[in-house]
Design an enzyme around this catalytic site. Sequence first.
Site: not given
Ligand code: BES
Ligand code: ZN
Length: 554
Positions: A223, A276
């Site tokens: 992303h 995000e």
């Molecule tokens: N890169 C993160 C995913 C992530 C979060 C990997 C924590 C490792 C540890 C991703 O960009 C993200 O922030 N995802 C969101 C969820 C999404 C459905 C909005 C999150 O985890 O808060």
């Molecule tokens: Zn993130």
Amino acid sequence: MRHLRSIALFFCLFGATSCVSEGPAPAVEAVSAAVARTNIVSLDADDAAALRADLSPGALDLTPIARDGRVEIVRLSDLEVAQLSDLMHERINRCGGFLLHDSLADAVDAARVFNGEFERSAHLLAADYTIDRPDVVQAVLPELDEGNVVGTISVLEAYGNRYHNLKGPEAADWLLGEWQQLAADRDDVSARLVSNSRTPMPNVELTITGAVDPGTRVIIGGHLDTKNTVTTNEDSPGADDDASGIAVITEIARALLAKGYKPDYTVTFYGYAAEEVGLYGSGELASAAARRGEQILGVMQLDMVNFPESGSRGLDGSILSDFADPDLADFVRDIIATYTPYRFSTSSCGYGCSDHASWARNGFPAVMPFESDFRDFQRSRIHTANDTLELSNGRATHAMKFAEIGAAYVVELAKGSLATPPGDDPPDDDPPDDDPPDDDPPDDDPPDDDPPDDDPPGGECRTNDDCPPGNVCTRDGTCVDQTPDDDPPGDDNPPGDDNPGDDPADPTGGDSDDGPATPGGESGGCATAPGTSGSPIAWLIGALALLFARRRQR
Ligand code: BES
Ligand code: ZN
């Protein structure tokens, strides 16, 4: 610790799959609009039970309307969703941790994915998960160049904030330009923007059309947007999350094309929009692909690949087990074992934490290799101004492992061949002195230089569940002890140290600690406070790297 935050952020702070807030301004509208709506929410049954045990009478009602294996489904108003987000963070120590759905049927479908009960794919007839393109892979891997990855990360972090309705669209335009340059010399390669209905930010798409069966696709993506959890218009460089993934994907595409790779199946590279704020970009692409009944052999997500947080445990990363297709994950493990010396455990973020979940929810096989085991994940940088390349000393050493894995995945899944057979390169195509001396230092382990040499104690395993408590299952099917006590804080592998992750046998690599360790803790993408951005020296390194990268691409 309780985070200070404004009501505007109340809805979006902890990453549920659907967010109300689009920025700092419309808080009041969001609140008033919120009261009327009800949401279908699914969450882990154990989390729900833990929360219910803690809740005082009359507080948030988490009585399930349905339960499916490890998942419970509840009905909540928007305000209750915000309360749940808050509770998840405070009690379960997890960010997000639940999914919002349009309907009960949708929630039940998602629960089946989470429970691993979904059919491989309604759209997938047969995937050839054999490994039989060593000549192609071995010709492409040496072409991968860390300087280019550093250059791309530097440009992306310089946007300061790639939030989907701030500079995200600009960053998409820039990436399109880069990908169009890659596509320029070939009729079977093209780049374009794919707009979304829920965000002004488009997805960026690069396609190498399959020479044999163009209707069948292999996908790799990351992303492009970022967020700062505390205030969306604060600095949000997102060097790791997820400029690192975009940079690696771009370099994989460049290397494949530089070698004249022609796949049998169509290969699509994605820079997703608005991940995000709820996986918007990938969600629209995946549901459109499902509606078209597309045949997709695999979707790899690269999201956060440059912080080697599990290096001191002898791990180069982990493969997520949630929203992952088990066969595709096994295939990726085979690829890692065949072409690299790297060691990957299995871990889980516990919810649909990245774009791979969009594809899985639409019935496509997905996989996400991640930079560390989730037990080592340090939450102090993600979604803050501290997520910078400077923390990796301006290097992309760890990310390069994912470039190797991703490139091998594309070749082995999309098959095909090189226009120029390996070994027939004209001498000036890839001169040995092309790399500057500091671009490929002696401490970078070439793939066969540093095989995993210590057979850790413990039995055979396929997932962490097969191992004793405190152990993780590595890619070679053995359990590795990673009990927190064995790993004193001083040994935590800091992201600024690009070296220890390179040598699984060296547990002493890291010597500083850049933030609180979370031993044995759950993962969570929670922000603390915004910090400072990159130093002038890091900028200089980045700018030089970029210049160099551009020179190589020409
Ligand atoms: N890169 C993160 C995913 C992530 C979060 C990997 C924590 C490792 C540890 C991703 O960009 C993200 O922030 N995802 C969101 C969820 C999404 C459905 C909005 C999150 O985890 O808060
Ligand atoms: Zn993130």
